[in-house]
Design an enzyme around this catalytic site. Structure first.
Site, PDB file in Angstrom:
ATOM      1  CG  ASN A 150      -1.852   1.129   1.326  1.00 55.10           C
ATOM      2  OD1 ASN A 150      -1.468   2.256   1.048  1.00 55.10           O
ATOM      3  ND2 ASN A 150      -3.079   0.847   1.718  1.00 55.10           N
TER       4      ASN A 150
ATOM      5  CE  LYS B 275      -1.045  -0.638   4.939  1.00 54.73           C
ATOM      6  NZ  LYS B 275      -1.612  -1.805   5.636  1.00 54.73           N
TER       7      LYS B 275
ATOM      8  CG  ASP C 100      -3.547  -6.388   8.724  1.00 49.14           C
ATOM      9  OD1 ASP C 100      -3.640  -5.747   7.658  1.00 49.14           O
ATOM     10  OD2 ASP C 100      -4.388  -7.217   9.068  1.00 49.14           O
ATOM     11  CB  SER C 101      -3.731  -0.659   9.893  1.00 52.56           C
ATOM     12  OG  SER C 101      -3.591  -0.520   8.496  1.00 52.56           O
TER      13      SER C 101
ATOM     14  CG  PHE D 131      -4.813   5.774   2.858  1.00 48.77           C
ATOM     15  CD1 PHE D 131      -3.882   6.370   3.679  1.00 48.77           C
ATOM     16  CD2 PHE D 131      -5.185   4.456   3.128  1.00 48.77           C
ATOM     17  CE1 PHE D 131      -3.315   5.672   4.748  1.00 48.77           C
ATOM     18  CE2 PHE D 131      -4.624   3.749   4.188  1.00 48.77           C
ATOM     19  CZ  PHE D 131      -3.684   4.372   5.001  1.00 48.77           C
TER      20      PHE D 131
ATOM     21  CE  LYS E 128      -3.572   8.821   8.442  1.00 40.39           C
ATOM     22  NZ  LYS E 128      -3.887   8.059   7.233  1.00 40.39           N
TER      23      LYS E 128
ATOM     24  CG  HIS F 140      -3.950   3.925  13.069  1.00 45.50           C
ATOM     25  ND1 HIS F 140      -4.259   5.142  12.489  1.00 45.50           N
ATOM     26  CD2 HIS F 140      -4.017   3.024  12.064  1.00 45.50           C
ATOM     27  CE1 HIS F 140      -4.508   4.965  11.205  1.00 45.50           C
ATOM     28  NE2 HIS F 140      -4.370   3.696  10.925  1.00 45.50           N
TER      29      HIS F 140
HETATM   30  P1  IMP Z   1      -4.300  -3.290   5.244  1.00 43.58           P
HETATM   31  O1  IMP Z   1      -3.604  -2.959   6.528  1.00 43.58           O
HETATM   32  O2  IMP Z   1      -3.441  -3.057   4.063  1.00 43.58           O
HETATM   33  O3  IMP Z   1      -4.979  -4.608   5.295  1.00 43.58           O
HETATM   34  O4  IMP Z   1      -5.462  -2.220   5.043  1.00 43.58           O
HETATM   35  C1  IMP Z   1      -6.367  -1.940   5.999  1.00 43.58           C
HETATM   36  C2  IMP Z   1      -7.420  -0.974   5.496  1.00 43.58           C
HETATM   37  O5  IMP Z   1      -7.776  -0.206   6.659  1.00 43.58           O
HETATM   38  C3  IMP Z   1      -6.992   0.033   4.442  1.00 43.58           C
HETATM   39  O6  IMP Z   1      -7.250  -0.417   3.151  1.00 43.58           O
HETATM   40  C4  IMP Z   1      -7.857   1.218   4.783  1.00 43.58           C
HETATM   41  O7  IMP Z   1      -9.126   1.055   4.220  1.00 43.58           O
HETATM   42  C5  IMP Z   1      -7.987   1.114   6.286  1.00 43.58           C
HETATM   43  N1  IMP Z   1      -6.970   1.948   6.935  1.00 43.58           N
HETATM   44  C6  IMP Z   1      -5.840   1.538   7.581  1.00 43.58           C
HETATM   45  N2  IMP Z   1      -5.142   2.592   8.019  1.00 43.58           N
HETATM   46  C7  IMP Z   1      -5.824   3.680   7.622  1.00 43.58           C
HETATM   47  C8  IMP Z   1      -5.582   5.080   7.759  1.00 43.58           C
HETATM   48  O8  IMP Z   1      -4.571   5.548   8.293  1.00 43.58           O
HETATM   49  N3  IMP Z   1      -6.530   5.872   7.253  1.00 43.58           N
HETATM   50  C9  IMP Z   1      -7.652   5.417   6.643  1.00 43.58           C
HETATM   51  N4  IMP Z   1      -7.910   4.130   6.450  1.00 43.58           N
HETATM   52  C10 IMP Z   1      -6.997   3.261   6.953  1.00 43.58           C
END
Ligand code: IMP
Length: 200
Positions: free
Chosen positions: A10, A13, A70-71, A153, A176, A181
């Site tokens: 991503n 990120k 992972d978030s 995003f 931000k 987080h």
């Molecule tokens: P992953 O960690 O790539 O699985 O993505 C987790 C999803 O959580 C992302 O595609 C976003 O939709 C959402 N997400 C995670 N961190 C953020 C952030 O900082 N802002 C907004 N959405 C987030």
């Protein structure tokens, strides 16, 4: 220069991590520099599980110190959904706008005091076969009723951090990065990175 692989595809990120760790004196590599690794399926049922899985797969393939994350967004009224499904809440291939719209529809008519939510970021640092460090950062806030702002995003346009009058998408990346987080998780994992790279 010492190297650290950031196990994410991503770009948003990765950009945030690069700024949050720019002072570490470590070259940060991203997964697009390792096309042989291919897609890592995020099929664990927790953020921790996915972060650990990504770290293990990338470390095994690169033999380089690896930081995986992972978030996700957890909404109390929705029993902590979308959580681990945040990126595909509106289905496979969903856009950020699709996911935000689905969340807003599911919260339609819910009053502000019941729209509490939190972002969570779990980081896993793996640099040796016999040990890993896992840390977590949290950003609390509420889901507003319609999107505001063009920065960031994901769910940023509908997330109002506690104590702020602006959504994450109305903030600069510096703002931000002062409260997110991801920033919280990096703050906690930083001593593990420093102590590892000091001995190298
Ligand atoms: P992953 O960690 O790539 O699985 O993505 C987790 C999803 O959580 C992302 O595609 C976003 O939709 C959402 N997400 C995670 N961190 C953020 C952030 O900082 N802002 C907004 N959405 C987030």
């Amino acid at each position: 220069m010492k190297q650290l692989v950031l196990a994410t595809n991503n770009k948003h990120k990765a950009g945030e991590f690069q700024s949050l760790m720019s002072d570490l004196g470590v070259e940060i590599l991203t997964l697009d520099q390792f096309p042989q690794i291919g897609e890592i399926v995020e099929d664990a049922d927790t953020l921790e599980g996915n972060a650990e899985k990504k770290a293990a797969e990338v470390f095994r393939a690169t033999h380089l110190p690896t930081l995986a994350d992972d978030s996700g967004l957890e909404v109390h009224y929705l029993n902590m959904e979308p959580g681990v499904f945040s990126s595909r809440y509106a289905g496979p291939g969903a856009t950020y706008a699709d996911n935000c719209n689905k969340l807003l529809v599911n919260l339609r008519g819910v009053p502000p005091r019941r729209r509490a939510a939190r972002f969570r970021c779990v980081l896993c640092f793996l640099a040796r076969d016999d040990g890993r460090s896992v840390e977590e950062g949290v950003c609390r806030g509420v889901i507003i009723e319609s999107p505001r702002g063009n920065n960031g995003f994901g769910y940023d346009p509908i997330f109002l951090p506690d104590g702020s009058s602006r959504t994450l998408a109305e903030m600069s990346s510096i703002e931000k990065n002062s409260l997110s987080h991801r920033a919280g998780a990096v703050r906690l994992i930083r001593p593990h990175l420093i102590s590892y790279f000091q001995t190298k």
